[in-house]
Design a protein around this motif. Sequence first.
Motif, PDB file in Angstrom:
ATOM      1  N   ARG A  46       0.832  -1.209   0.000  1.00  0.00           N
ATOM      2  CA  ARG A  46       0.000   0.000   0.000  1.00  0.00           C
ATOM      3  C   ARG A  46       0.865   1.257   0.000  1.00  0.00           C
ATOM      4  NH1 ARG A  46      -3.328  -2.933   3.533  1.00  0.00           N
ATOM      5  NH2 ARG A  46      -2.429  -1.922   5.355  1.00  0.00           N
ATOM      6  N   PHE A  47       1.951   1.241   0.751  1.00  0.00           N
ATOM      7  CA  PHE A  47       2.804   2.428   0.824  1.00  0.00           C
ATOM      8  C   PHE A  47       3.505   2.684  -0.505  1.00  0.00           C
ATOM      9  CE2 PHE A  47       6.817   4.595   2.027  1.00  0.00           C
ATOM     10  CZ  PHE A  47       6.248   5.786   2.447  1.00  0.00           C
ATOM     11  N   PHE A  79      -1.363  15.284  -4.478  1.00  0.00           N
ATOM     12  CA  PHE A  79      -0.477  14.562  -3.574  1.00  0.00           C
ATOM     13  C   PHE A  79      -1.277  13.890  -2.455  1.00  0.00           C
ATOM     14  CE2 PHE A  79       2.273  14.530   0.228  1.00  0.00           C
ATOM     15  CZ  PHE A  79       3.319  13.764  -0.234  1.00  0.00           C
ATOM     16  N   LEU A  80      -2.314  14.561  -1.977  1.00  0.00           N
ATOM     17  CA  LEU A  80      -3.051  14.075  -0.811  1.00  0.00           C
ATOM     18  C   LEU A  80      -4.284  13.247  -1.143  1.00  0.00           C
ATOM     19  CD1 LEU A  80      -2.884  17.291   1.367  1.00  0.00           C
ATOM     20  CD2 LEU A  80      -1.586  15.185   1.668  1.00  0.00           C
ATOM     21  N   SER A  81      -4.793  13.316  -2.352  1.00  0.00           N
ATOM     22  CA  SER A  81      -6.088  12.681  -2.655  1.00  0.00           C
ATOM     23  C   SER A  81      -5.895  11.311  -3.275  1.00  0.00           C
ATOM     24  CB  SER A  81      -6.898  13.575  -3.591  1.00  0.00           C
ATOM     25  OG  SER A  81      -6.224  13.712  -4.823  1.00  0.00           O
ATOM     26  N   ASP A  82      -5.690  10.340  -2.440  1.00  0.00           N
ATOM     27  CA  ASP A  82      -5.549   8.963  -2.907  1.00  0.00           C
ATOM     28  C   ASP A  82      -6.918   8.295  -2.844  1.00  0.00           C
ATOM     29  OD1 ASP A  82      -4.975   6.278  -3.346  1.00  0.00           O
ATOM     30  OD2 ASP A  82      -3.087   6.383  -2.282  1.00  0.00           O
ATOM     31  N   PRO A  83      -7.449   7.851  -3.978  1.00  0.00           N
ATOM     32  CA  PRO A  83      -8.783   7.240  -3.956  1.00  0.00           C
ATOM     33  C   PRO A  83      -8.830   5.881  -3.248  1.00  0.00           C
ATOM     34  CG  PRO A  83      -7.845   7.138  -6.164  1.00  0.00           C
ATOM     35  CD  PRO A  83      -6.890   7.936  -5.321  1.00  0.00           C
ATOM     36  N   GLN A  84      -7.712   5.171  -3.200  1.00  0.00           N
ATOM     37  CA  GLN A  84      -7.710   3.853  -2.562  1.00  0.00           C
ATOM     38  C   GLN A  84      -7.481   3.946  -1.058  1.00  0.00           C
ATOM     39  OE1 GLN A  84      -4.658   1.841  -4.825  1.00  0.00           O
ATOM     40  NE2 GLN A  84      -6.217   0.629  -5.851  1.00  0.00           N
ATOM     41  N   TYR A  85      -6.577   4.793  -0.649  1.00  0.00           N
ATOM     42  CA  TYR A  85      -6.225   4.940   0.756  1.00  0.00           C
ATOM     43  C   TYR A  85      -6.415   6.404   1.097  1.00  0.00           C
ATOM     44  CZ  TYR A  85      -3.839   0.896  -1.099  1.00  0.00           C
ATOM     45  OH  TYR A  85      -3.556  -0.242  -1.778  1.00  0.00           O
ATOM     46  N   SER A  86      -6.194   6.786   2.326  1.00  0.00           N
ATOM     47  CA  SER A  86      -6.372   8.196   2.648  1.00  0.00           C
ATOM     48  C   SER A  86      -5.245   9.026   2.043  1.00  0.00           C
ATOM     49  CB  SER A  86      -6.490   8.390   4.147  1.00  0.00           C
ATOM     50  OG  SER A  86      -5.458   7.713   4.814  1.00  0.00           O
ATOM     51  N   ASP A  87      -4.014   8.636   2.187  1.00  0.00           N
ATOM     52  CA  ASP A  87      -2.874   9.260   1.515  1.00  0.00           C
ATOM     53  C   ASP A  87      -1.619   8.518   1.946  1.00  0.00           C
ATOM     54  OD1 ASP A  87      -1.490  10.726   3.819  1.00  0.00           O
ATOM     55  OD2 ASP A  87      -3.483  11.612   3.924  1.00  0.00           O
ATOM     56  N   ALA A  88      -0.486   8.856   1.327  1.00  0.00           N
ATOM     57  CA  ALA A  88       0.756   8.140   1.618  1.00  0.00           C
ATOM     58  C   ALA A  88       1.181   8.311   3.075  1.00  0.00           C
ATOM     59  CB  ALA A  88       1.865   8.611   0.677  1.00  0.00           C
ATOM     60  N   VAL A  91      -0.552   5.742   5.225  1.00  0.00           N
ATOM     61  CA  VAL A  91       0.005   4.403   5.039  1.00  0.00           C
ATOM     62  C   VAL A  91       1.411   4.337   5.643  1.00  0.00           C
ATOM     63  CG1 VAL A  91       0.447   2.552   3.395  1.00  0.00           C
ATOM     64  CG2 VAL A  91      -1.386   4.156   2.957  1.00  0.00           C
ATOM     65  N   LEU A  92       2.135   5.458   5.635  1.00  0.00           N
ATOM     66  CA  LEU A  92       3.441   5.509   6.296  1.00  0.00           C
ATOM     67  C   LEU A  92       3.293   5.201   7.782  1.00  0.00           C
ATOM     68  CD1 LEU A  92       6.481   6.112   6.290  1.00  0.00           C
ATOM     69  CD2 LEU A  92       5.904   8.538   6.574  1.00  0.00           C
ATOM     70  N   ARG A  93       2.204   5.620   8.383  1.00  0.00           N
ATOM     71  CA  ARG A  93       1.964   5.313   9.798  1.00  0.00           C
ATOM     72  C   ARG A  93       1.742   3.818  10.004  1.00  0.00           C
ATOM     73  NH1 ARG A  93      -1.195  10.687  10.158  1.00  0.00           N
ATOM     74  NH2 ARG A  93       0.469  12.030  10.915  1.00  0.00           N
ATOM     75  N   GLU A  94       1.100   3.159   9.042  1.00  0.00           N
ATOM     76  CA  GLU A  94       0.967   1.698   9.114  1.00  0.00           C
ATOM     77  C   GLU A  94       2.345   1.046   9.052  1.00  0.00           C
ATOM     78  OE1 GLU A  94      -1.857  -0.451   6.646  1.00  0.00           O
ATOM     79  OE2 GLU A  94      -2.827   1.479   6.220  1.00  0.00           O
ATOM     80  N   VAL A  95       3.180   1.554   8.148  1.00  0.00           N
ATOM     81  CA  VAL A  95       4.537   1.020   8.012  1.00  0.00           C
ATOM     82  C   VAL A  95       5.295   1.226   9.317  1.00  0.00           C
ATOM     83  CG1 VAL A  95       6.746   1.293   6.790  1.00  0.00           C
ATOM     84  CG2 VAL A  95       4.598   1.264   5.508  1.00  0.00           C
ATOM     85  N   ALA A  96       5.093   2.369   9.962  1.00  0.00           N
ATOM     86  CA  ALA A  96       5.767   2.646  11.237  1.00  0.00           C
ATOM     87  C   ALA A  96       5.397   1.614  12.292  1.00  0.00           C
ATOM     88  CB  ALA A  96       5.419   4.047  11.723  1.00  0.00           C
ATOM     89  N   LEU A  97       4.169   1.138  12.245  1.00  0.00           N
ATOM     90  CA  LEU A  97       3.733   0.134  13.222  1.00  0.00           C
ATOM     91  C   LEU A  97       4.259  -1.258  12.905  1.00  0.00           C
ATOM     92  CD1 LEU A  97       0.002   1.189  13.659  1.00  0.00           C
ATOM     93  CD2 LEU A  97       1.862   1.515  15.297  1.00  0.00           C
ATOM     94  N   ALA A  98       4.377  -1.575  11.634  1.00  0.00           N
ATOM     95  CA  ALA A  98       4.687  -2.945  11.234  1.00  0.00           C
ATOM     96  C   ALA A  98       6.158  -3.184  10.934  1.00  0.00           C
ATOM     97  CB  ALA A  98       3.862  -3.332  10.008  1.00  0.00           C
ATOM     98  N   ALA A  99       6.869  -2.174  10.478  1.00  0.00           N
ATOM     99  CA  ALA A  99       8.225  -2.371   9.964  1.00  0.00           C
ATOM    100  C   ALA A  99       9.278  -2.209  11.050  1.00  0.00           C
ATOM    101  CB  ALA A  99       8.496  -1.362   8.848  1.00  0.00           C
ATOM    102  N   PRO A 100      10.425  -2.845  10.846  1.00  0.00           N
ATOM    103  CA  PRO A 100      11.565  -2.568  11.725  1.00  0.00           C
ATOM    104  C   PRO A 100      12.019  -1.114  11.523  1.00  0.00           C
ATOM    105  CG  PRO A 100      12.027  -4.434  10.259  1.00  0.00           C
ATOM    106  CD  PRO A 100      10.712  -3.868   9.858  1.00  0.00           C
ATOM    107  N   ASP A 101      12.752  -0.590  12.471  1.00  0.00           N
ATOM    108  CA  ASP A 101      13.151   0.820  12.434  1.00  0.00           C
ATOM    109  C   ASP A 101      13.873   1.202  11.149  1.00  0.00           C
ATOM    110  OD1 ASP A 101      11.983   1.505  14.822  1.00  0.00           O
ATOM    111  OD2 ASP A 101      13.809   1.223  15.999  1.00  0.00           O
TER     112      ASP A 101
END
Length: 163
Positions: A46-47, A79-88, A91-101
Amino acid sequence: MEWGTLGVAATGALFGIGATLITDVFRSRRERDQRWADAKRAAYARFLTALAQAHSRMTVAAARGEAGPARRQAIHDAFLSDPQYSDAKSVLREVALAAPDHVHQAAESVYEQLRAARDILAEDGMDFASPQYQQAIRPFFANLDALQRLMRDDLQPPAERRV
């Protein structure tokens, strides 16, 4: 019944129960790890998709030929209007939760590079061939490829990782 037979039967039962418990623990751990890897894979995909699509929408908005505040607003909205997700950024916040540092830091850096390219592209008189835009977008694409490799390596089983 003799005590010996009873002892052998009890030992066999304990061995069977123990083997079943150990097998269930390993299966449960493997299933949990697979669910976690699937969640990370989805967030990573997604990111990367959100970044690529944000760039595409920005270039389309810039190609419309608007000027001044209308141009800036159109590119920022793209830049901000992603029709599939809210915006990059979301999704970066999702990556922050799931990914290693190290993966999250690389993802954040790539996101910031796209934002910088957005700001340059939003300026009046900028086009895709301008040296300022090219200087900002080339590292973005190079680091986007590097980020994709980092993410792919993170999804590999530990024995197969290159990092």
